[in-house]
Scaffold this active site. Structure first.
Site, mmCIF file in Angstrom:
data_model
loop_
_atom_site.group_PDB
_atom_site.id
_atom_site.type_symbol
_atom_site.label_atom_id
_atom_site.label_comp_id
_atom_site.label_asym_id
_atom_site.label_seq_id
_atom_site.Cartn_x
_atom_site.Cartn_y
_atom_site.Cartn_z
ATOM 1 N N GLY A 77 2.969 -1.036 4.302
ATOM 2 C CA GLY A 77 2.915 0.100 3.714
ATOM 3 C C GLY A 77 4.543 0.624 3.683
ATOM 4 O O GLY A 77 4.972 0.621 2.693
ATOM 5 N N GLY A 78 4.964 1.126 4.784
ATOM 6 C CA GLY A 78 6.374 1.820 4.531
ATOM 7 C C GLY A 78 7.546 1.058 3.797
ATOM 8 O O GLY A 78 8.073 1.423 2.847
ATOM 9 N N HIS A 134 -9.330 0.778 5.465
ATOM 10 C CA HIS A 134 -7.784 0.953 6.063
ATOM 11 C C HIS A 134 -8.058 1.813 7.231
ATOM 12 O O HIS A 134 -8.907 2.741 7.362
ATOM 13 C CB HIS A 134 -6.808 1.741 5.087
ATOM 14 N N GLY A 150 2.751 1.742 10.920
ATOM 15 C CA GLY A 150 3.561 2.880 10.602
ATOM 16 C C GLY A 150 4.461 3.276 11.998
ATOM 17 O O GLY A 150 5.212 4.400 12.112
ATOM 18 N N GLU A 170 -4.891 -5.434 10.817
ATOM 19 C CA GLU A 170 -3.964 -4.529 10.990
ATOM 20 C C GLU A 170 -4.005 -3.725 12.287
ATOM 21 O O GLU A 170 -4.903 -2.792 12.452
ATOM 22 C CB GLU A 170 -4.058 -3.311 9.923
ATOM 23 N N ASN A 179 0.886 -1.243 0.077
ATOM 24 C CA ASN A 179 0.027 -0.088 -0.053
ATOM 25 C C ASN A 179 1.091 1.240 -0.059
ATOM 26 O O ASN A 179 1.344 1.561 1.081
ATOM 27 C CB ASN A 179 -0.984 -0.054 1.232
ATOM 28 N N TRP A 180 1.035 1.925 -1.448
ATOM 29 C CA TRP A 180 1.884 3.023 -1.277
ATOM 30 C C TRP A 180 1.358 4.196 -0.489
ATOM 31 O O TRP A 180 1.974 5.404 -0.531
ATOM 32 C CB TRP A 180 2.154 3.272 -2.556
HETATM 33 C C1 PEP Z 1 -0.563 -0.061 6.042
HETATM 34 O O1 PEP Z 1 -0.552 0.908 5.578
HETATM 35 O O2 PEP Z 1 -1.420 -0.961 5.815
HETATM 36 C C2 PEP Z 1 0.571 -0.731 6.815
HETATM 37 C C3 PEP Z 1 0.382 -1.584 7.636
HETATM 38 O O3 PEP Z 1 1.860 0.196 7.036
HETATM 39 P P1 PEP Z 1 3.109 0.091 7.533
HETATM 40 O O4 PEP Z 1 3.732 -1.472 7.040
HETATM 41 O O5 PEP Z 1 3.999 1.201 7.354
HETATM 42 O O6 PEP Z 1 2.908 -0.238 9.207
#
Ligand code: PEP
Length: 252
Positions: free
Chosen positions: A235-236, A96, A174, A168, A10-11
């Site tokens: 994400g990151g 999300h 993040g 999540e 997920n950008w």
């Molecule tokens: C996300 O955006 O769904 C996520 C899990 O971000 P990150 O990997 O940066 O925690």
């Protein structure tokens, strides 16, 4: 039947056009040798046409970061399932935690998005997760049950591939804090049991449940080693070609 692992990037609101093209090219190359695993990316909408061109002959699935239920009309700021399909997109992230907690999306609204995606044969990745304060007072399972029951109200699933769930924990997104593999497995097993109560058992046992929340190369193997963890929503680490390549090539 084993569930096919899905690694999803997920950008979010990152990458200009040039960066998006470079990253999409790198992901397409990374995924070329990955068999019996699926790889998905959700770029920002401004780059989706160019990324779609790059992914055209690749093994990478194109997804939206969000999706409206309506086909067209007065829905400022939204994109519709036919718009995404025209670009070659086949999946959409829905619910999300940033949509829920920054933009105030409710379970009822998210349910409309799930239904709209499925009506158009798009696969929604329904994200659910508890906040830290909820975990601390032992409300994790209650919160997840509500998000799942309301988010999937009146939804029929005929094939397990029609729906993906992403667990999540909000406190892990993040933040660099990850749920331990055991914490993730406990919740994923709970989610699978709930799915079995809501849908046919054979279908529920095959619906993929992803973990998301600071997944990085160093923790992906242990997380993916858990029985009910069927993939990762990243994400990151999905913004760095090397990290995402390592995550796609998790051991296990
Ligand atoms: C996300 O955006 O769904 C996520 C899990 O971000 P990150 O990997 O940066 O925690």
């Amino acid at each position: 039947m084993p569930r096919t692992p899905l690694i999803a990037g997920n950008w979010k609101m990152n990458t200009n056009l040039g960066e998006a093209e470079q990253l999409a090219l790198a992901v397409a190359r990374s995924a070329a040798d990955v068999m019996e695993r699926e790889v998905m990316i959700a770029p920002p909408f401004t780059a989706i046409a160019q990324v779609a061109d790059i992914l055209h002959d690749s093994r990478v699935i194109l997804a939206a970061q969000n999706i409206c239920w309506a086909e067209k009309g007065a829905f400022t700021g939204e994109i519709s399932p036919p718009m995404l399909k025209e670009m070659g997109g086949t999946m959409a992230i829905v619910g999300h935690s940033e949509r829920r907690h920054i933009f105030g999306e409710t379970d009822q609204l998210i349910n409309r998005r799930v239904a709209g995606a499925m009506e158009h044969q798009l696969v929604p990745i329904l994200c659910i997760g508890e906040q830290l304060a909820e975990r601390e007072v032992d409300r994790t399972m209650a919160v997840l049950e509500k998000q799942l029951r309301v988010g999937l109200a009146d939804i029929t699933v005929n094939e397990p591939s029609e729906l993906v769930i992403a667990y999540e924990p909000v406190w892990a997104i993040g933040t660099g804090k990850t749920a331990s593999p055991e914490q993730a497995q406990e919740v994923h097993a709970f989610i699978r049991n709930l799915l079995a109560a809501m849908f046919e058992k054979d279908i529920a046992s095959q619906i993929r449940i992803l973990y998301g929340g600071s997944v990085v190369p160093d923790n992906v193997d242990a997380l993916m080693g858990q029985e009910d963890v069927d993939g990762a929503l990243v994400g990151g680490a999905a913004l760095k070609a090397e990290s995402f390549d390592r995550i796609i090539h998790f051991n296990g």
